[in-house]
Design an enzyme around this catalytic site. Structure first.
Site, PDB file in Angstrom:
ATOM      1  N   ASN A  19      -9.833  -0.069  -0.434  1.00  0.00           N
ATOM      2  CA  ASN A  19      -8.372  -0.022  -0.397  1.00  0.00           C
ATOM      3  C   ASN A  19      -7.819  -0.590  -1.703  1.00  0.00           C
ATOM      4  O   ASN A  19      -7.891  -1.790  -1.947  1.00  0.00           O
ATOM      5  CB  ASN A  19      -7.876  -0.830   0.810  1.00  0.00           C
ATOM      6  CG  ASN A  19      -6.371  -0.758   0.982  1.00  0.00           C
ATOM      7  OD1 ASN A  19      -5.651  -0.312   0.089  1.00  0.00           O
ATOM      8  ND2 ASN A  19      -5.902  -1.218   2.126  1.00  0.00           N
ATOM      9  N   CYS A  28       0.816  -1.227   0.000  1.00  0.00           N
ATOM     10  CA  CYS A  28       0.000   0.000   0.000  1.00  0.00           C
ATOM     11  C   CYS A  28       0.849   1.276   0.000  1.00  0.00           C
ATOM     12  O   CYS A  28       0.352   2.348  -0.321  1.00  0.00           O
ATOM     13  CB  CYS A  28      -0.946   0.011   1.193  1.00  0.00           C
ATOM     14  SG  CYS A  28      -2.103  -1.356   1.150  1.00  0.00           S
ATOM     15  N   HIS A  41      -3.355   7.480   2.271  1.00  0.00           N
ATOM     16  CA  HIS A  41      -3.706   6.149   1.768  1.00  0.00           C
ATOM     17  C   HIS A  41      -5.141   5.855   2.207  1.00  0.00           C
ATOM     18  O   HIS A  41      -5.519   6.115   3.339  1.00  0.00           O
ATOM     19  CB  HIS A  41      -2.740   5.112   2.344  1.00  0.00           C
ATOM     20  CG  HIS A  41      -3.126   3.706   2.062  1.00  0.00           C
ATOM     21  ND1 HIS A  41      -3.532   3.284   0.811  1.00  0.00           N
ATOM     22  CD2 HIS A  41      -3.192   2.612   2.865  1.00  0.00           C
ATOM     23  CE1 HIS A  41      -3.813   1.986   0.863  1.00  0.00           C
ATOM     24  NE2 HIS A  41      -3.620   1.561   2.096  1.00  0.00           N
TER      25      HIS A  41
END
Ligand code: ACO
Length: 325
Positions: A282, A114, A252
């Site tokens: 996500n 990520c 994020h």
């Protein structure tokens, strides 16, 4: 004169197929209410069969190149962040280079899950600052749905597919002010896909199917909140900057509760935080550039404003980029 790297243009792409929380209710024992309350996610986009990470990356890259007022032949470096490459090799960056009909410039993938886009931007920025490149394409692209067990409610409600990209170019004016990249491999087992090319995909002694993402969600959550709080402090200190000087937080997009905690740490009201997690869940390395492009295109982020990009992910890896847009 110091050469800086400034963002010349942004682009993003989400695959057409949408999977809503209601759809997930029919697949696993979950509810729209649980997903919204615990994560802030409403829907996610999923690549259809045959649609690859490079397909998504190409769309985002073309949009970023156009927004920058450039042509593919102007690009002299490609850095692509992904955890879900099309092939074991060549790299997805090389596949993208061929799609864009660019030949000869360096092209490589970065793997930091990520945090991948933040890493990729940090790496590309060094090339530009040292004069090794003048116009770099930086991409975060994922088909994370391919490493998800769609019968595991603890992970399948969280992730989605997408891509985001920026073109950065050499400039006498800042630009990227600083980048901060970190990792600690001691946390491997809290968030991983245990199988792999070298270990094989038939690994014993792991919980669940080794082809898919395994996560100790609650422990990852606590680590993410604490670590992102620390990276905010580190970034501001390195630039001798006050919290109030940051115009936009571009975090994020993993969980709205993690984003809220980082905003509180910055004493920032949520209307100065770019939130897109509700729209796509996500998307791992794609999430920061997706959020950035969204707020650039809808006119919220303006030239000259100060942006703090940050991310946390498997590894663990974490990092930030402070920049003047
Ligand atoms: N629907 C309904 N109930 C669920 C679901 C679901 N989809 N998933 C878990 N539950 C249940 C659990 O079984 C548990 O039930 P129990 O109390 O009866 O045991 C209960 O909900 C609470 O579970 P927790 O895991 O404690 O819930 P939490 O509030 O921690 O939320 C979540 C879980 C959303 C996963 C959160 O921990 C999280 O966001 N973690 C961080 C993930 C992250 O940020 N990852 C970033 C990096 S990702 C990367 O790098 C690839």
């Amino acid at each position: 004169m110091t050469t800086f790297a400034r963002i010349a243009g942004t682009g993003s792409y989400l695959p057409e197929k949408v999977l809503t929380n209601k759809d997930l209710e029919t697949m696993v024992d979950t509810s729209d209410q649980w997903i919204r309350e615990r994560t802030g996610i409403v829907k996610r986009h999923i690549a259809v069969d045959g649609q690859t990470t490079c397909d998504l990356a190409e769309q985002a890259a073309r949009r970023a190149i156009e927004a920058a007022g450039k042509k593919p032949e102007d690009i002299d470096l490609i850095v692509l962040a992904t955890t879900t490459p099309d092939k074991i090799f060549p790299s997805t960056a090389c596949l993208l280079q061929q799609r864009l009909d660019i030949h000869g410039c360096p092209a490589f993938d970065v793997q930091a899950v990520c945090t991948g886009f933040v890493y990729a931007l940090g790496v590309a920025e060094k090339f530009v600052r040292t004069g090794a490149a003048r116009c770099a394409l930086v991409v975060g692209a994922e088909t994370f749905s391919r490493v998800i067990d769609w019968t595991d409610r603890a992970t399948c409600v969280l992730f989605g597919d997408g891509a985001g990209a920026v073109v950065i170019e050499a400039s006498d004016e800042p630009g990227i002010l600083s980048t901060h990249l970190h990792a600690d491999g001691a946390y491997e087992k809290l968030l991983h896909v245990p199988g792999g090319v070298s270990r094989g995909f038939d690994v014993d002694g792991e919980d669940g199917d080794p082809r898919y993402t395994q996560m100790k969600g609650n422990e990852v959550f606590k680590m993410a909140v604490n670590t992102l709080g620390r990276i905010v402090d580190e970034t501001l200190k390195a630039n001798d900057m006050k919290k109030s000087e940051v115009d936009w937080l571009v975090p994020h997009q993993a969980n709205i509760r993690i984003i809220n905690a980082t905003a509180r740490k910055l004493s920032m009201s949520m209307d100065k935080v770019v939130v897109t997690v509700d729209q796509h869940g996500n998307t791992s390395a794609a999430s920061v550039p997706l959020a950035l492009d969204t707020a650039v295109r809808d006119g919220r982020i303006q030239r000259g404003e100060v942006l703090l990009l940050e991310a946390f992910g498997g590894g663990f890896t974490w990092g930030s980029v402070l920049l003047k847009y």
